[in-house]
Write a protein that holds these residues in place. Sequence first.
Motif, PDB file in Angstrom:
ATOM      1  N   THR A 140      22.028  23.876  16.554  1.00  0.00           N
ATOM      2  CA  THR A 140      23.413  24.276  16.383  1.00  0.00           C
ATOM      3  C   THR A 140      24.177  23.790  17.612  1.00  0.00           C
ATOM      4  OG1 THR A 140      24.896  26.138  15.904  1.00  0.00           O
ATOM      5  CG2 THR A 140      23.122  26.555  17.455  1.00  0.00           C
ATOM      6  N   ALA A 141      25.406  24.227  17.742  1.00  0.00           N
ATOM      7  CA  ALA A 141      26.205  23.841  18.899  1.00  0.00           C
ATOM      8  C   ALA A 141      26.949  25.055  19.421  1.00  0.00           C
ATOM      9  CB  ALA A 141      27.200  22.734  18.531  1.00  0.00           C
ATOM     10  N   THR A 142      27.164  25.090  20.720  1.00  0.00           N
ATOM     11  CA  THR A 142      27.919  26.168  21.342  1.00  0.00           C
ATOM     12  C   THR A 142      28.516  25.631  22.630  1.00  0.00           C
ATOM     13  OG1 THR A 142      27.817  28.469  22.089  1.00  0.00           O
ATOM     14  CG2 THR A 142      25.910  27.103  22.578  1.00  0.00           C
ATOM     15  N   THR A 143      28.986  26.525  23.483  1.00  0.00           N
ATOM     16  CA  THR A 143      29.500  26.112  24.787  1.00  0.00           C
ATOM     17  C   THR A 143      28.568  26.624  25.876  1.00  0.00           C
ATOM     18  OG1 THR A 143      30.952  28.065  24.785  1.00  0.00           O
ATOM     19  CG2 THR A 143      31.910  25.974  24.063  1.00  0.00           C
ATOM     20  N   VAL A 144      28.589  25.961  27.013  1.00  0.00           N
ATOM     21  CA  VAL A 144      27.637  26.268  28.082  1.00  0.00           C
ATOM     22  C   VAL A 144      27.706  27.734  28.495  1.00  0.00           C
ATOM     23  CG1 VAL A 144      27.034  25.786  30.479  1.00  0.00           C
ATOM     24  CG2 VAL A 144      27.617  23.904  28.943  1.00  0.00           C
ATOM     25  N   ASP A 145      28.916  28.295  28.543  1.00  0.00           N
ATOM     26  CA  ASP A 145      29.066  29.669  29.019  1.00  0.00           C
ATOM     27  C   ASP A 145      28.321  30.673  28.154  1.00  0.00           C
ATOM     28  OD1 ASP A 145      31.484  30.756  27.012  1.00  0.00           O
ATOM     29  OD2 ASP A 145      31.600  28.626  27.482  1.00  0.00           O
ATOM     30  N   VAL A 146      28.163  30.384  26.844  1.00  0.00           N
ATOM     31  CA  VAL A 146      27.471  31.311  25.948  1.00  0.00           C
ATOM     32  C   VAL A 146      26.003  31.462  26.351  1.00  0.00           C
ATOM     33  CG1 VAL A 146      26.722  31.676  23.555  1.00  0.00           C
ATOM     34  CG2 VAL A 146      29.054  30.929  24.036  1.00  0.00           C
ATOM     35  N   PHE A 198      35.270  33.795  28.464  1.00  0.00           N
ATOM     36  CA  PHE A 198      34.886  33.055  29.669  1.00  0.00           C
ATOM     37  C   PHE A 198      36.094  32.361  30.293  1.00  0.00           C
ATOM     38  CE2 PHE A 198      33.613  28.752  31.247  1.00  0.00           C
ATOM     39  CZ  PHE A 198      33.121  29.180  32.480  1.00  0.00           C
ATOM     40  N   PHE A 199      36.967  31.794  29.466  1.00  0.00           N
ATOM     41  CA  PHE A 199      38.124  31.054  29.968  1.00  0.00           C
ATOM     42  C   PHE A 199      39.011  31.937  30.844  1.00  0.00           C
ATOM     43  CE2 PHE A 199      42.231  28.641  28.784  1.00  0.00           C
ATOM     44  CZ  PHE A 199      42.042  27.728  29.802  1.00  0.00           C
ATOM     45  N   ILE A 200      39.327  33.122  30.363  1.00  0.00           N
ATOM     46  CA  ILE A 200      40.194  33.985  31.172  1.00  0.00           C
ATOM     47  C   ILE A 200      39.441  34.564  32.364  1.00  0.00           C
ATOM     48  CG2 ILE A 200      39.809  36.125  29.840  1.00  0.00           C
ATOM     49  CD1 ILE A 200      42.860  36.650  30.285  1.00  0.00           C
ATOM     50  N   ALA A 378      29.809  30.632  34.814  1.00  0.00           N
ATOM     51  CA  ALA A 378      29.757  31.676  33.787  1.00  0.00           C
ATOM     52  C   ALA A 378      28.958  32.879  34.271  1.00  0.00           C
ATOM     53  CB  ALA A 378      29.161  31.114  32.493  1.00  0.00           C
ATOM     54  N   ASN A 379      27.829  32.633  34.946  1.00  0.00           N
ATOM     55  CA  ASN A 379      27.050  33.738  35.501  1.00  0.00           C
ATOM     56  C   ASN A 379      27.899  34.588  36.440  1.00  0.00           C
ATOM     57  OD1 ASN A 379      24.627  33.221  34.190  1.00  0.00           O
ATOM     58  ND2 ASN A 379      23.766  32.024  35.864  1.00  0.00           N
ATOM     59  N   SER A 389      20.061  39.720  34.937  1.00  0.00           N
ATOM     60  CA  SER A 389      18.920  38.853  35.265  1.00  0.00           C
ATOM     61  C   SER A 389      19.213  37.417  34.843  1.00  0.00           C
ATOM     62  CB  SER A 389      17.655  39.363  34.567  1.00  0.00           C
ATOM     63  OG  SER A 389      17.365  40.683  34.942  1.00  0.00           O
ATOM     64  N   PRO A 390      20.149  36.768  35.524  1.00  0.00           N
ATOM     65  CA  PRO A 390      20.506  35.397  35.125  1.00  0.00           C
ATOM     66  C   PRO A 390      19.383  34.416  35.431  1.00  0.00           C
ATOM     67  CG  PRO A 390      21.570  35.973  37.192  1.00  0.00           C
ATOM     68  CD  PRO A 390      20.921  37.228  36.694  1.00  0.00           C
TER      69      PRO A 390
END
Length: 562
Positions: A140-146, A198-200, A378-379, A389-390
């Motif tokens: 699938t596809a998503t964004t890095v922050d997810v 994440f953007f805001i 994002a972390n 626990s990143p």
Amino acid sequence: MTKLGKIVFTLVVLLLAGFAVMRMLGKKDGDTGAPGSPAHADTREMVVPEGDSNIAASFDFIAPGKAQPLPSPRPYTPVDSTIAINLSEYAGYAGLIAANGGLEPNDASWFAKNGGFKLKITLSEEDSWADLQDGKFAATATTVDVLSNYGRQWQCVVPAQVSWSRGADGIIVKKDIKRVNDLKGKTIATAPFSEAEFFIRYLAQEAGLAVVRLDGPEQTRNPEAVNLVFLEDAFEAGDAFLADLKAGGHELDGCVTWAPKTTEVVEGSEGAARQLIDNRNLLVIADILVFNKGFAQAKPEVVQKIVEGMLLHNDRIRANPESHLKAIADAFKAYEWTVDDAREELSKVHLSNLPENLAFFRGAIDEAGSFASVFQTANLAYGSELQPSPVAASFFADIKPLEAIAAAGTLSAQVASIQPIKTNDQAPIEQDPLLTRDIRFYFLPNSAQLDMGNKENHDFLANVNHLLGVSPGSMILLRGHVDDAQKENFRKQGGEALVRKMFLKAMELSQQRADEVKKRLLEKYPAIKPDRLEVVGRGWEEPAGKDSDLNRRVEVQWFTVE
């Protein structure tokens, strides 16, 4: 029991029953239920009577906790040499669609001819992370922050970047809000654990603002933070903000959503709302391919071919987008796309090619616009409370397919090209800055010389460099300030003549300190073009308050290209 007792007992029972009915009716009319309950999850039709500002009762706001747990990982198994992948309504997937000749598996696709397998592309607007983990499809596809939200529990592989989202995501606010700093104490609606949140969070972090989550707009705001409230998706967040504006604008100050809802909200507000910023020139929303880990480990040659076909056609679409618009529109016919829609949506993405992918994944954590940089950002943006626990970015990234494609030389003609997108000819420095940060650089006593032995100074310089790197074409204005605490003493000692004299000295010192910061930035980061840095000294004209330490500062204003 006496006759009187029976009458009293009957009256008590009737009163209690009436009270219970009233409570039930009240809950039905005004309570959306506890977070996670069916009543809270349902999406009701937006009905807001004119003048009714009770948005909390008209929309199903949710109170998200941490990201939901994923099922135990299971490998995906292809059926009849057909690989299933799940995508969504987004022009950034145009390269995959073009390589496959549409959504359905077919013998004429690039993958069938060059990889010996067929690709079946399904479209869904639901988060599909659990199904990917459960082996229901290959990718699938998503964004890095997810990725940051799920951490180690998500057993997936990221072999390629699909695109940069460049204008699809935006923050819409009341018209009097001019910069990110103005969001302090405001309430903004968005969707949880999405690129919108994440953007805001990213922009608030850069502005030095805290972010708090509220269960709904009726909760008391934190006056020192950006207050976020959540709906199931970002489209509904846009609807809620617009409804609140039409009802008087008492509960919400803005929303974070994505196109075309951004345009709908601004136009529907009839001048009451404006777009504060979109991600057109901010390299923070990076779309990526995400593969089921078991499948990727078992079929690395298939993963490589899917990546190669996508990157080849990404480059072809970049070179001649018009010839691919009908095919893109046809793929999204379920969403009623026209050729004009495809053209408009394609203009909001930058389809990534091979050299850009290699740079994206090989970039260091302190290089803006790299996989590691966006992931770590994002972390930090979500913080230890939501992600206790990143993991490191390397937990997900696997660039062996990219390296194999590079070694084969089939895409050697591709050239990296990440450029700012300008929508008018106005000089960025003449606009309102996107955000402002007051940074207290440490100078040697009674001097304009920056103390380079101080680690915080190096951290501050790195932060300014990051802002320039994450937004191609943006500019930084360094505004020097000095403390005004001695102004009244000067007036007592020598009257207005001495005040004017010391005012000029303060102006000179503040200019010298701003110049010093620029000089050190160019020394430490020689890749910065000098014309992206402007300086001005403001002396003691703009005190930040009565705290002398805060007044001895260099203010960083960030101007993005719009």
